[in-house]
Design a protein around this motif. Structure first.
Motif, mmCIF file in Angstrom:
data_model
loop_
_atom_site.group_PDB
_atom_site.id
_atom_site.type_symbol
_atom_site.label_atom_id
_atom_site.label_comp_id
_atom_site.label_asym_id
_atom_site.label_seq_id
_atom_site.Cartn_x
_atom_site.Cartn_y
_atom_site.Cartn_z
ATOM 1 N N HIS A 167 8.057 18.743 12.018
ATOM 2 C CA HIS A 167 9.319 18.360 11.380
ATOM 3 C C HIS A 167 9.146 17.070 10.573
ATOM 4 C CE1 HIS A 167 13.613 17.616 10.800
ATOM 5 N NE2 HIS A 167 13.402 16.382 11.239
ATOM 6 N N VAL A 168 8.491 16.076 11.191
ATOM 7 C CA VAL A 168 8.284 14.786 10.503
ATOM 8 C C VAL A 168 7.404 14.982 9.269
ATOM 9 C CG1 VAL A 168 7.347 12.446 10.710
ATOM 10 C CG2 VAL A 168 8.640 13.425 12.613
ATOM 11 N N ARG A 169 6.347 15.772 9.414
ATOM 12 C CA ARG A 169 5.472 16.022 8.251
ATOM 13 C C ARG A 169 6.237 16.707 7.122
ATOM 14 N NH1 ARG A 169 2.073 17.597 12.346
ATOM 15 N NH2 ARG A 169 2.151 19.803 11.783
ATOM 16 N N GLY A 170 7.142 17.596 7.484
ATOM 17 C CA GLY A 170 7.984 18.245 6.465
ATOM 18 C C GLY A 170 8.837 17.233 5.711
ATOM 19 N N GLU A 171 9.368 16.252 6.446
ATOM 20 C CA GLU A 171 10.191 15.205 5.818
ATOM 21 C C GLU A 171 9.333 14.305 4.917
ATOM 22 O OE1 GLU A 171 13.729 14.841 6.196
ATOM 23 O OE2 GLU A 171 13.290 16.890 6.857
ATOM 24 N N ILE A 172 8.099 14.027 5.365
ATOM 25 C CA ILE A 172 7.182 13.207 4.551
ATOM 26 C C ILE A 172 6.878 13.931 3.235
ATOM 27 C CG2 ILE A 172 4.826 12.266 4.420
ATOM 28 C CD1 ILE A 172 5.007 11.816 7.505
ATOM 29 N N LYS A 173 6.652 15.229 3.319
ATOM 30 C CA LYS A 173 6.345 16.006 2.108
ATOM 31 C C LYS A 173 7.540 16.049 1.160
ATOM 32 C CE LYS A 173 2.618 18.754 4.056
ATOM 33 N NZ LYS A 173 2.078 20.060 4.422
ATOM 34 N N LYS A 174 8.744 16.105 1.741
ATOM 35 C CA LYS A 174 9.955 16.072 0.896
ATOM 36 C C LYS A 174 10.049 14.761 0.116
ATOM 37 C CE LYS A 174 12.923 18.967 3.820
ATOM 38 N NZ LYS A 174 14.048 18.903 4.763
ATOM 39 N N ALA A 175 9.452 13.700 0.679
ATOM 40 C CA ALA A 175 9.486 12.379 0.016
ATOM 41 C C ALA A 175 8.384 12.245 -1.035
ATOM 42 C CB ALA A 175 9.351 11.272 1.061
ATOM 43 N N GLY A 176 7.615 13.336 -1.253
ATOM 44 C CA GLY A 176 6.641 13.329 -2.353
ATOM 45 C C GLY A 176 5.219 12.969 -1.970
ATOM 46 N N LEU A 177 4.939 12.853 -0.669
ATOM 47 C CA LEU A 177 3.583 12.531 -0.225
ATOM 48 C C LEU A 177 2.979 13.726 0.507
ATOM 49 C CD1 LEU A 177 4.227 8.954 1.212
ATOM 50 C CD2 LEU A 177 2.885 9.480 -0.835
ATOM 51 N N LEU A 188 6.862 3.582 7.896
ATOM 52 C CA LEU A 188 7.103 4.673 6.937
ATOM 53 C C LEU A 188 8.577 5.069 6.906
ATOM 54 C CD1 LEU A 188 5.949 6.804 4.978
ATOM 55 C CD2 LEU A 188 5.379 8.218 6.976
ATOM 56 N N SER A 189 9.308 4.760 7.984
ATOM 57 C CA SER A 189 10.727 5.140 8.074
ATOM 58 C C SER A 189 11.585 4.478 6.996
ATOM 59 C CB SER A 189 11.287 4.804 9.457
ATOM 60 O OG SER A 189 11.277 3.410 9.670
ATOM 61 N N THR A 190 11.072 3.431 6.332
ATOM 62 C CA THR A 190 11.816 2.843 5.201
ATOM 63 C C THR A 190 11.926 3.854 4.055
ATOM 64 O OG1 THR A 190 9.776 1.879 4.300
ATOM 65 C CG2 THR A 190 11.122 0.468 5.721
ATOM 66 N N LEU A 191 10.954 4.776 3.988
ATOM 67 C CA LEU A 191 10.958 5.827 2.966
ATOM 68 C C LEU A 191 11.383 7.174 3.552
ATOM 69 C CD1 LEU A 191 10.129 6.835 0.068
ATOM 70 C CD2 LEU A 191 7.828 7.181 0.999
ATOM 71 N N VAL A 192 10.940 7.422 4.798
ATOM 72 C CA VAL A 192 11.201 8.701 5.482
ATOM 73 C C VAL A 192 11.858 8.379 6.827
ATOM 74 C CG1 VAL A 192 10.166 10.846 6.322
ATOM 75 C CG2 VAL A 192 9.090 9.624 4.412
ATOM 76 N N PRO A 193 13.196 8.328 6.895
ATOM 77 C CA PRO A 193 13.878 7.897 8.122
ATOM 78 C C PRO A 193 13.410 8.603 9.397
ATOM 79 C CG PRO A 193 15.459 8.077 6.337
ATOM 80 C CD PRO A 193 14.155 8.601 5.801
ATOM 81 N N ALA A 194 13.108 9.892 9.307
ATOM 82 C CA ALA A 194 12.700 10.652 10.495
ATOM 83 C C ALA A 194 11.376 10.174 11.090
ATOM 84 C CB ALA A 194 12.575 12.140 10.144
ATOM 85 N N ALA A 195 10.580 9.443 10.298
ATOM 86 C CA ALA A 195 9.220 9.077 10.730
ATOM 87 C C ALA A 195 9.185 8.113 11.906
ATOM 88 C CB ALA A 195 8.436 8.498 9.551
ATOM 89 N N SER A 196 10.293 7.422 12.190
ATOM 90 C CA SER A 196 10.273 6.458 13.302
ATOM 91 C C SER A 196 10.705 7.077 14.622
ATOM 92 C CB SER A 196 11.166 5.254 12.977
ATOM 93 O OG SER A 196 12.529 5.650 12.893
ATOM 94 N N MET A 214 0.817 -1.221 0.000
ATOM 95 C CA MET A 214 0.000 0.000 0.000
ATOM 96 C C MET A 214 0.850 1.272 0.000
ATOM 97 S SD MET A 214 -3.412 -0.975 2.223
ATOM 98 C CE MET A 214 -2.605 -1.613 3.691
ATOM 99 N N LEU A 215 2.032 1.186 0.594
ATOM 100 C CA LEU A 215 2.944 2.336 0.529
ATOM 101 C C LEU A 215 3.342 2.581 -0.924
ATOM 102 C CD1 LEU A 215 4.589 4.540 1.895
ATOM 103 C CD2 LEU A 215 6.390 2.857 2.347
ATOM 104 N N SER A 216 3.560 1.500 -1.658
ATOM 105 C CA SER A 216 3.879 1.611 -3.081
ATOM 106 C C SER A 216 2.687 2.187 -3.857
ATOM 107 C CB SER A 216 4.253 0.216 -3.620
ATOM 108 O OG SER A 216 4.479 0.273 -4.995
ATOM 109 N N GLN A 217 1.469 1.740 -3.488
ATOM 110 C CA GLN A 217 0.257 2.209 -4.181
ATOM 111 C C GLN A 217 -0.030 3.691 -3.909
ATOM 112 O OE1 GLN A 217 -3.259 -0.418 -3.758
ATOM 113 N NE2 GLN A 217 -1.835 -2.045 -3.216
ATOM 114 N N ILE A 218 0.218 4.140 -2.690
ATOM 115 C CA ILE A 218 -0.043 5.552 -2.382
ATOM 116 C C ILE A 218 0.942 6.439 -3.148
ATOM 117 C CG2 ILE A 218 1.416 5.734 -0.279
ATOM 118 C CD1 ILE A 218 -1.979 7.342 -0.345
ATOM 119 N N ARG A 219 2.133 5.931 -3.362
ATOM 120 C CA ARG A 219 3.129 6.711 -4.108
ATOM 121 C C ARG A 219 2.795 6.761 -5.590
ATOM 122 N NH1 ARG A 219 9.031 4.820 -2.700
ATOM 123 N NH2 ARG A 219 9.563 6.912 -3.440
ATOM 124 N N SER A 220 2.254 5.649 -6.121
ATOM 125 C CA SER A 220 1.954 5.579 -7.558
ATOM 126 C C SER A 220 0.582 6.167 -7.890
ATOM 127 C CB SER A 220 2.001 4.134 -8.038
ATOM 128 O OG SER A 220 0.926 3.389 -7.478
#
Length: 343
Positions: free
Chosen positions: A139-149, A106-114, A87-93
C-alpha cells in the motif's frame, strides 16, 4: 567479514589504480570499452561503515558484474550530496538516480509513508517484516508511486527506537508524565509523547548531546546505533528498551532514470537491491544485539518494560483514533491486520 570487505576494497582500489595507469600509457581503447553505459548515483544519510553501505557496496559490485559492466552504481554516503530534504528534492528532479529515505521523513511528500512509525504498533521484527513485505508495504509503495517516484520492493532496516534518561528508567507510561524528552521535529513524535503527558521538546540532533548534558531535557529516543555513535551514554544513565517506534529506509528511484534502463538491466538492479536489503536487515539485528552489551559496558543500565500499558495509554488518550483519521481506513486496516487491534 570486516577483514574480507576491507581487503576486497583495498584490492579493488589497487586494481582501479593499475587500470588507470595502464589505460593512460598504452590502451585508451580498453578504458573506453569498459566504461559503463549507465552511471547512476545512489545517495544516503548513513556512515560508510553502517550495514546499509557495506551491503550497498557488495550490491553495486554484483550489479556491475551481472550487467557485464553496463551499469555502474556510485554510492554517496553520509549526506555527501546534502540533507535528506535536499536529496529528496534531487531524487524528484533527477539530480540523483537513487536515494534511501526514512518513511517518517518521506511522509512530507507521501503522508502514508510514516505509518510504520505509529507508537508501539510493532512488537517485534517478525511482525515488522510481515507487514512491510506484505499488504501494508504494498500500500505504501503504491502511494510512493502515485507521488511520481519508483520504489524497490524491500524496505531496509533502521531499527527500533529506545528511550534513554539521566534521571530514571522508564518502566511504564506513568514514568513519562512530565518527562522532558527531546524529539525530532515531527507531528507523529510530538503527538505520541503528549499523549503520555510528557514534555516533548523539538531539538536539532546536533544539539542533543549538549541539551542532555546541561539538563535542558532529561532524555531522548533513538536506535541503539545512534546512542552509541553520538556517545549519548556519556550524558545518560538509563536505557529503556521501549521499542516504541520502528523505522526503515525505502530505496527510491527517479522514475525517468529508472524507465530509461532496458528491462533486463532493471531486473538485475532490482534483484540485487532487494537481496541486499534482506542481508542488511540481518546485519542490523546482530549489530543491535552487540551494541546492548557494549553500551552496558559503558555504564548504561538497561530495562525492558511491558508494551501493553503503553498501548492502553495511547488508546485512551485518543492517539490511535487521531492517526487512523489521518491515514485513512484502508491503510489503518492493513496495519491492524499485521499487528492486531490498536484503535
Amino acid at each position: 567479514m570486516v577483514f574480507s570487505t576491507r581487503f576486497s576494497r583495498r584490492t579493488l582500489l589497487k586494481a582501479s589504480a593499475a587500470t588507470a595507469v595502464l589505460g593512460g600509457i598504452g590502451a585508451p581503447h580498453v578504458a573506453r570499452a569498459q566504461s559503463a553505459e549507465f552511471t547512476y548515483k545512489y545517495a544516503n544519510n548513513l556512515p560508510d561503515t553502517h550495514p546499509l553501505n557495506v551491503r550497498a557496496k557488495e550490491m553495486a559490485a554484483a550489479i556491475k558484474t551481472e550487467t557485464g559492466g553496463k551499469f555502474d552504481l556510485q554510492i554517496f554516503p553520509n549526506n555527501q550530496l546534502g540533507s535528506d530534504t535536499d536529496m529528496l528534492s534531487q531524487i524528484r528532479s533527477g539530480g540523483v538516480e537513487f536515494f534511501t529515505l526514512s518513511g517518517l521523513i518521506l511522509s512530507t511528500l507521501v503522508p502514508a509513508a510514516s505509518i510504520n512509525g505509529i507508537g508501539f504498533a510493532f512488537p517485534d521484527y517478525d511482525t515488522v517484516w510481515k507487514a512491510m513485505d506484505g499488504d501494508l508495504g504494498a500500500h505504501v509503495r503504491g502511494e510512493i508511486k502515485k507521488a511520481g517516484l519508483e520504489v524497490m520492493d524491500k524496505i531496509w532496516d533502521n531499527g527500533f527506537r529506545q528511550t534513554t534518561s539521566s534521571t530514571k528508567p522508564i518502566t511504564g507510561p506513568d514514568d513519562l508524565k512530565g518527562f522532558k524528552i527531546r524529539v525530532p521535529v515531527s507531528p507523529l513524535w510530538t503527538s505520541m509523547f503528549k499523549a503520555f503527558d510528557a514534555a516533548p521538546a523539538s531539538i536539532n540532533f546536533s544539539e542533543v548531546y549538549s541539551a542532555l548534558q546541561t539538563k535542558i531535557v532529561e532524555g531522548q529516543e533513538n536506535p541503539l546505533a545512534i546512542i552509541s555513535t553520538a556517545k549519548l551514554y556519556e550524558v545518560q544513565k538509563y536505557c529503556s528498551l521501549t521499542n516504541h517506534m520502528w523505522d526503515g529506509f525505502w530505496f527510491l528511484a527517479n522514475r525517468r532514470a529508472w524507465e530509461k534502463l532496458p528491462q533486463d538491466v532493471r531486473t538485475v538492479v532490482a534483484k540485487n537491491i532487494n537481496a541486499a536489503a534482506v542481508k542488511e536487515r540481518e546485519d542490523t539485528a546482530k549489530l543491535n544485539a552487540n551494541l546492548q552489551q557494549e553500551l552496558a559496558g559503558k555504564g548504561l543500565t538497561f530495562n525492558q518494560p511491558a508494551v501493553a500499558p503503553f498501548r492502553d495509554k495511547l488508546r485512551s488518550a485518543g492517539f490511535y483514533a487521531e492517526w487512523k483519521g489521518k491515514y485513512g481506513d484502508q491503510a489503518w486496516e492493513l496495519l491492524e491486520k499485521a499487528v492486531g487491534k490498536l484503535s
